[in-house]
Design a protein around this motif. Structure first.
Motif, short mmCIF file in Angstrom:
data_model
loop_
_atom_site.label_atom_id
_atom_site.label_comp_id
_atom_site.label_asym_id
_atom_site.label_seq_id
_atom_site.Cartn_x
_atom_site.Cartn_y
_atom_site.Cartn_z
N SER A 1 36.42 43.11 43.52
CA SER A 1 35.55 42.12 44.14
C SER A 1 36.13 41.61 45.47
CB SER A 1 35.30 40.95 43.19
OG SER A 1 36.47 40.18 43.03
N ARG B 1 40.86 36.71 40.82
CA ARG B 1 39.66 37.56 40.93
C ARG B 1 40.01 39.02 40.71
NH1 ARG B 1 36.97 36.41 46.38
NH2 ARG B 1 35.41 37.81 45.53
N ASP B 2 39.03 39.78 40.31
CA ASP B 2 39.18 41.21 40.14
C ASP B 2 39.38 41.85 41.51
OD1 ASP B 2 38.87 43.76 38.64
OD2 ASP B 2 37.06 43.93 39.88
N ALA C 1 44.49 49.15 39.35
CA ALA C 1 43.07 49.50 39.42
C ALA C 1 42.87 50.96 39.84
CB ALA C 1 42.35 48.57 40.39
N LYS D 1 47.91 44.71 41.53
CA LYS D 1 46.50 44.71 41.12
C LYS D 1 45.79 45.95 41.65
CE LYS D 1 45.59 40.71 39.03
NZ LYS D 1 44.78 40.43 37.89
#
Length: 129
Positions: A77, A73-74, A111, A107
């Motif tokens: 989110s 998943r991102d 981001a 991650k």
């Protein structure tokens, strides 16, 4: 000219720098946080903890209000709404021998989150008195 361009492409891919110039692949990017420090910052809800353990383990035991990290998943989110790019994010997994935390930290770093730390003691260290 082709050689210079090729070298630049290789260097840029190899370092995986985020927009803030941090090397997201380098473990040194993520300072370690102690249990006592995590307990202190956790009292004021100033921290988001990312649990990189399996979903089964996460459901059984987690640190405070940790969110489960799912690398499919991102990251946006997974993080709570309102998480700012400079907010403290702490990634952890099972303990000192576990490396799953790194996926969560990378991650977040990629981001653009700039204050990502590692709780190397993990859930096993958290459970100890």
């Amino acid at each position: 000219m082709k050689r210079i361009f090729g070298t630049a492409v290789v260097l840029s891919l190899g370092f995986a720098l985020n927009a803030h110039g941090m090397d997201c692949k380098d473990d040194a990017t993520y300072g370690d946080i102690t249990k006592a420090e995590l307990q202190t910052v956790g009292k004021g809800n100033k921290v988001v903890t990312l649990d990189a353990n399996s979903e089964k383990s996460f459901k059984k035991n987690k640190i405070g209000e940790a969110v489960h990290f799912d690398k499919k998943r991102d990251i946006a989110s997974v993080l709570p709404k309102g998480t700012t790019k400079d907010q403290l994010i702490v990634a952890y997994c099972g303990g000192t021998g576990c490396a799953a935390w790194k996926d969560a930290a990378m991650k977040a770093c990629e981001a653009g989150y700039t204050n990502v730390k590692h709780f190397s003691a993990g859930i096993s260290g958290w459970a100890k008195n």
